[in-house]
Design a protein around this motif. Structure first.
Motif, PDB file in Angstrom:
ATOM      1  N   ARG A 175     -28.374  -7.101   6.096  1.00  9.76           N
ATOM      2  CA  ARG A 175     -28.538  -6.415   7.679  1.00  9.76           C
ATOM      3  C   ARG A 175     -27.230  -4.641   6.918  1.00  9.76           C
ATOM      4  NH1 ARG A 175     -29.172 -11.014  10.967  1.00  9.76           N
ATOM      5  NH2 ARG A 175     -26.762 -10.627  11.792  1.00  9.76           N
ATOM      6  N   GLU A 176     -25.929  -5.899   6.584  1.00 12.32           N
ATOM      7  CA  GLU A 176     -25.041  -4.588   6.445  1.00 12.32           C
ATOM      8  C   GLU A 176     -26.132  -4.120   4.483  1.00 12.32           C
ATOM      9  OE1 GLU A 176     -21.619  -2.544   6.105  1.00 12.32           O
ATOM     10  OE2 GLU A 176     -23.127  -3.766   8.251  1.00 12.32           O
ATOM     11  N   LEU A 177     -26.979  -4.337   3.944  1.00 10.34           N
ATOM     12  CA  LEU A 177     -27.081  -3.765   2.739  1.00 10.34           C
ATOM     13  C   LEU A 177     -28.204  -2.643   3.474  1.00 10.34           C
ATOM     14  CD1 LEU A 177     -26.846  -6.894   0.627  1.00 10.34           C
ATOM     15  CD2 LEU A 177     -25.322  -4.114   0.486  1.00 10.34           C
ATOM     16  N   GLU A 178     -28.878  -3.150   4.272  1.00  4.16           N
ATOM     17  CA  GLU A 178     -29.316  -2.135   4.844  1.00  4.16           C
ATOM     18  C   GLU A 178     -29.673  -1.046   5.776  1.00  4.16           C
ATOM     19  OE1 GLU A 178     -32.720  -5.233   7.184  1.00  4.16           O
ATOM     20  OE2 GLU A 178     -33.554  -5.891   5.182  1.00  4.16           O
ATOM     21  N   ARG A 179     -28.308  -1.194   6.111  1.00  2.11           N
ATOM     22  CA  ARG A 179     -27.878  -0.449   7.212  1.00  2.11           C
ATOM     23  C   ARG A 179     -27.182   0.903   6.774  1.00  2.11           C
ATOM     24  NH1 ARG A 179     -23.126   1.156   9.755  1.00  2.11           N
ATOM     25  NH2 ARG A 179     -21.765  -0.415   7.886  1.00  2.11           N
ATOM     26  N   LEU A 180     -26.550  -0.009   5.613  1.00  4.20           N
ATOM     27  CA  LEU A 180     -25.785   0.966   4.735  1.00  4.20           C
ATOM     28  C   LEU A 180     -27.277   2.019   3.567  1.00  4.20           C
ATOM     29  CD1 LEU A 180     -22.995  -0.918   2.769  1.00  4.20           C
ATOM     30  CD2 LEU A 180     -22.971   1.046   4.504  1.00  4.20           C
ATOM     31  N   GLU A 181     -28.504   1.101   2.969  1.00  2.00           N
ATOM     32  CA  GLU A 181     -28.717   1.920   2.952  1.00  2.00           C
ATOM     33  C   GLU A 181     -30.012   2.485   3.581  1.00  2.00           C
ATOM     34  OE1 GLU A 181     -33.311   0.573   0.449  1.00  2.00           O
ATOM     35  OE2 GLU A 181     -32.249  -1.001   0.929  1.00  2.00           O
ATOM     36  N   GLU A 182     -29.607   2.250   4.638  1.00  2.00           N
ATOM     37  CA  GLU A 182     -30.586   3.550   5.775  1.00  2.00           C
ATOM     38  C   GLU A 182     -29.833   5.018   5.859  1.00  2.00           C
ATOM     39  OE1 GLU A 182     -32.940   5.309   8.068  1.00  2.00           O
ATOM     40  OE2 GLU A 182     -33.579   3.610   6.926  1.00  2.00           O
ATOM     41  N   LEU A 183     -28.044   4.414   6.251  1.00  2.00           N
ATOM     42  CA  LEU A 183     -27.286   6.064   6.221  1.00  2.00           C
ATOM     43  C   LEU A 183     -27.685   6.394   4.783  1.00  2.00           C
ATOM     44  CD1 LEU A 183     -24.519   3.271   7.654  1.00  2.00           C
ATOM     45  CD2 LEU A 183     -25.887   5.160   8.587  1.00  2.00           C
ATOM     46  N   GLU A 184     -27.504   6.225   3.201  1.00  2.00           N
ATOM     47  CA  GLU A 184     -26.958   6.825   2.551  1.00  2.00           C
ATOM     48  C   GLU A 184     -28.514   7.754   2.372  1.00  2.00           C
ATOM     49  OE1 GLU A 184     -27.236   5.698  -2.139  1.00  2.00           O
ATOM     50  OE2 GLU A 184     -27.669   4.592  -0.691  1.00  2.00           O
ATOM     51  N   ASN A 185     -30.049   7.026   2.606  1.00  2.00           N
ATOM     52  CA  ASN A 185     -31.233   7.891   3.065  1.00  2.00           C
ATOM     53  C   ASN A 185     -31.376   9.292   3.664  1.00  2.00           C
ATOM     54  OD1 ASN A 185     -32.554   5.484   1.270  1.00  2.00           O
ATOM     55  ND2 ASN A 185     -33.312   4.563   2.251  1.00  2.00           N
ATOM     56  N   GLN A 186     -30.235   8.624   4.856  1.00  2.00           N
ATOM     57  CA  GLN A 186     -30.105   9.989   5.854  1.00  2.00           C
ATOM     58  C   GLN A 186     -29.373  10.594   5.741  1.00  2.00           C
ATOM     59  OE1 GLN A 186     -28.818   7.702   9.380  1.00  2.00           O
ATOM     60  NE2 GLN A 186     -30.515   7.201  10.015  1.00  2.00           N
ATOM     61  N   GLU A 187     -28.329   9.940   5.117  1.00  2.00           N
ATOM     62  CA  GLU A 187     -27.503  11.550   4.378  1.00  2.00           C
ATOM     63  C   GLU A 187     -28.080  11.873   3.429  1.00  2.00           C
ATOM     64  OE1 GLU A 187     -24.214  13.688   3.806  1.00  2.00           O
ATOM     65  OE2 GLU A 187     -24.049  11.871   5.126  1.00  2.00           O
ATOM     66  N   ARG A 188     -29.388  11.576   2.078  1.00  2.00           N
ATOM     67  CA  ARG A 188     -29.642  11.835   1.116  1.00  2.00           C
ATOM     68  C   ARG A 188     -30.863  13.055   1.922  1.00  2.00           C
ATOM     69  NH1 ARG A 188     -31.684   7.812  -0.854  1.00  2.00           N
ATOM     70  NH2 ARG A 188     -30.054   7.893  -2.072  1.00  2.00           N
ATOM     71  N   LYS A 189     -31.115  12.517   2.962  1.00  2.00           N
ATOM     72  CA  LYS A 189     -32.540  13.493   3.680  1.00  2.00           C
ATOM     73  C   LYS A 189     -31.375  15.038   3.973  1.00  2.00           C
ATOM     74  CE  LYS A 189     -35.993  10.283   4.722  1.00  2.00           C
ATOM     75  NZ  LYS A 189     -36.349   9.288   6.101  1.00  2.00           N
ATOM     76  N   ARG A 190     -30.334  14.732   4.506  1.00  2.00           N
ATOM     77  CA  ARG A 190     -29.792  16.109   4.973  1.00  2.00           C
ATOM     78  C   ARG A 190     -29.588  16.875   4.353  1.00  2.00           C
ATOM     79  NH1 ARG A 190     -24.623  17.316   5.710  1.00  2.00           N
ATOM     80  NH2 ARG A 190     -23.585  15.232   4.785  1.00  2.00           N
ATOM     81  N   GLN A 193     -31.904  19.081   3.179  1.00  2.00           N
ATOM     82  CA  GLN A 193     -32.318  19.769   4.220  1.00  2.00           C
ATOM     83  C   GLN A 193     -31.740  20.663   4.375  1.00  2.00           C
ATOM     84  OE1 GLN A 193     -35.356  19.450   6.403  1.00  2.00           O
ATOM     85  NE2 GLN A 193     -34.919  21.848   7.333  1.00  2.00           N
ATOM     86  N   GLU A 194     -30.504  20.534   4.347  1.00  2.00           N
ATOM     87  CA  GLU A 194     -29.239  22.146   3.848  1.00  2.00           C
ATOM     88  C   GLU A 194     -29.130  22.535   2.807  1.00  2.00           C
ATOM     89  OE1 GLU A 194     -25.533  19.876   4.641  1.00  2.00           O
ATOM     90  OE2 GLU A 194     -25.522  19.550   6.069  1.00  2.00           O
ATOM     91  N   GLU A 195     -30.262  22.209   1.604  1.00  2.00           N
ATOM     92  CA  GLU A 195     -30.518  22.884   0.737  1.00  2.00           C
ATOM     93  C   GLU A 195     -31.214  23.399   0.519  1.00  2.00           C
ATOM     94  OE1 GLU A 195     -30.622  19.889  -2.706  1.00  2.00           O
ATOM     95  OE2 GLU A 195     -28.493  19.345  -2.612  1.00  2.00           O
ATOM     96  N   LYS A 196     -32.363  23.162   1.398  1.00  2.00           N
ATOM     97  CA  LYS A 196     -33.445  23.944   1.947  1.00  2.00           C
ATOM     98  C   LYS A 196     -32.957  25.487   2.319  1.00  2.00           C
ATOM     99  CE  LYS A 196     -37.167  20.389   1.353  1.00  2.00           C
ATOM    100  NZ  LYS A 196     -38.025  19.761   1.603  1.00  2.00           N
ATOM    101  N   ALA A 201     -32.212  30.906   3.564  1.00  2.00           N
ATOM    102  CA  ALA A 201     -31.779  31.604   4.056  1.00  2.00           C
ATOM    103  C   ALA A 201     -31.175  32.116   2.378  1.00  2.00           C
ATOM    104  CB  ALA A 201     -30.256  31.641   4.704  1.00  2.00           C
ATOM    105  N   LYS A 202     -31.049  32.201   2.096  1.00  2.00           N
ATOM    106  CA  LYS A 202     -30.854  32.867   0.231  1.00  2.00           C
ATOM    107  C   LYS A 202     -32.277  33.769  -0.246  1.00  2.00           C
ATOM    108  CE  LYS A 202     -29.870  32.899  -4.781  1.00  2.00           C
ATOM    109  NZ  LYS A 202     -29.422  31.989  -5.277  1.00  2.00           N
ATOM    110  N   ARG A 203     -33.017  33.533   0.325  1.00  2.00           N
ATOM    111  CA  ARG A 203     -34.314  34.052   0.233  1.00  2.00           C
ATOM    112  C   ARG A 203     -34.767  35.627   1.140  1.00  2.00           C
ATOM    113  NH1 ARG A 203     -37.086  28.825  -0.980  1.00  2.00           N
ATOM    114  NH2 ARG A 203     -37.882  29.071   0.713  1.00  2.00           N
ATOM    115  N   ARG A 204     -34.022  35.181   2.539  1.00  2.00           N
ATOM    116  CA  ARG A 204     -34.616  35.913   3.307  1.00  2.00           C
ATOM    117  C   ARG A 204     -33.283  36.769   3.020  1.00  2.00           C
ATOM    118  NH1 ARG A 204     -33.145  32.714   7.202  1.00  2.00           N
ATOM    119  NH2 ARG A 204     -35.099  31.893   7.717  1.00  2.00           N
ATOM    120  N   ALA A 205     -32.005  36.657   2.845  1.00  2.00           N
ATOM    121  CA  ALA A 205     -31.263  37.744   2.442  1.00  2.00           C
ATOM    122  C   ALA A 205     -31.828  38.456   1.701  1.00  2.00           C
ATOM    123  CB  ALA A 205     -29.630  37.062   2.275  1.00  2.00           C
TER     124      ALA A 205
END
Length: 353
Positions: A175-190, A193-196, A201-205
């Motif tokens: 369960r801990e490994l699954e939780r860490l994996e989920e956190l890692e996936n969320q961090e990767r998505k975040r 998303q920030e890069e996008k 914003a760069k293109r708009r500017a």
């Protein structure tokens, strides 16, 4: 130590094999011969030099009901000693045993046990007793088997508990490994998303900067024509010249037609109808050539001089409206024109006469 190989059959008397005082050691035990003599259910190996027993000892001699191992210096019994399930009499007097295997609980047929002269630590002394006589040896056998039975039960419970704890730890780790994996996936998505968002914003500017800089183009570039579009401009000029020549030719033919009609004194109704169609087609032809010229010119101005293009766009629209008005006026005014030409014909005929 025995120097010659022992023929076990020679030591068999009835159902007992007496191999005591033969100098036998662990390595010289004739296990195969003893196991083959199923008749020998009683085995005496006392007063030899057997300090340990192999696992094959118990597994190959399961038919024994009596076993004497006293006076050998045994330090331990094999863990599978409980496979001697038919054993009723066991003499372990005067050895070096400190612990007995829990597997002794399987010796359910055991009725006599002597454990004197052993430095036993397990089972405890109050369970073993003194074994000073036959009755105490019987009590010793019963108490040791029952004690080992309870110990085995506790050990099994402990094993089950350890197994459950191990399984629970494994599940918790999973369960801990699954939780860490989920956190890692969320961090990767975040991060993605920030890069996008940054890229957007760069293109708009960049787009806003381009829009801000576009009206600030230098004046000398307003009339500049891209090097790649001379063909379009020359084509527009050629089309305009063609339209101008066409209009002049049409109006010249109309004037000549009117003069001939007057001089020849003919009825102009049919001719004026033809003239009406010719004029309408001419105006339509002019509109078909002028409108593309307006669109092309508008596009060229949009690329080269946006400011001037917006100024001339209204003029082009006005010209288009004028052509439409001209066409409609000609179409609606032909009846009046026909009347005027008839009056002109009558007047000219009277004058000539």
């Amino acid at each position: 130590m025995s120097k010659n190989k022992i023929v076990v059959r020679e030591y068999l008397e009835g159902d007992e094999i007496d191999l005591s005082l033969q100098g036998l050691t662990t390595s010289s035990l004739p296990l195969k011969e003893m196991a083959s003599l199923k008749k020998g259910k009683k085995l005496d190996l006392s007063k030899n030099q057997i300090v340990s027993l192999p696992d094959s000892f118990a597994s190959s001699l399961g038919h024994l009901v009596k076993l004497d191992l006293s006076g050998n210096g045994l330090a331990a019994l094999p863990l599978n000693f409980g496979t001697l399930s038919l054993l009723q009499h066991l003499d372990l007097f005067n050895n070096n045993l400190t612990n007995l295997p829990t597997a002794l609980f399987k010796l359910k047929a055991l009725k006599w046990l002597d454990l004197k002269e052993n430095p036993l630590e397990y089972p405890p002394a109050d369970i073993v007793g003194l074994c000073r006589n036959d009755a105490e040896c019987k009590t010793c056998a019963s108490q040791v088997v029952q004690f080992m039975k309870k110990e085995n039960s506790e050990q099994e419970k402990q094993k089950q508990k350890d197994l459950e704890n191990k399984r629970a730890k494994k599940e918790a780790l999973k369960r801990e490994l699954e939780r860490l994996e989920e956190l890692e996936n969320q961090e990767r998505k975040r991060i993605k998303q920030e890069e996008k968002s940054r890229e957007k914003a760069k293109r708009r500017a960049e787009y806003e900067e381009k829009i801000r800089n576009q009206p600030q183009a230098k004046p000398d570039k307003v009339t500049a024509v891209p090097a790649s579009k001379p063909t379009s401009l020359s084509s527009s000029s050629s089309s305009f010249s063609f339209v101008t020549g066409t209009l002049l030719a049409i109006f010249s033919l109309i004037l000549l037609f009117l003069v001939m009609v007057v001089l020849l004194r003919v009825d102009m109704s049919r001719e004026l109808s033809v003239l009406k169609d010719l004029t309408r087609d001419s105006v339509k032809l002019v509109a078909e050539h002028v409108n593309p010229l307006i669109v092309s010119f508008n596009k060229q101005l949009l690329h080269t001089a946006p400011g001037l293009q917006r100024s001339l766009s209204s003029a082009m629209d006005l010209l288009s409206e004028m052509l439409i008005i001209c066409r409609d006026t000609i179409a609606l005014g032909y009846s009046l024109t026909l009347q005027e030409f008839n009056s002109l014909k009558t007047y000219l005929q009277k004058t000539v006469a």
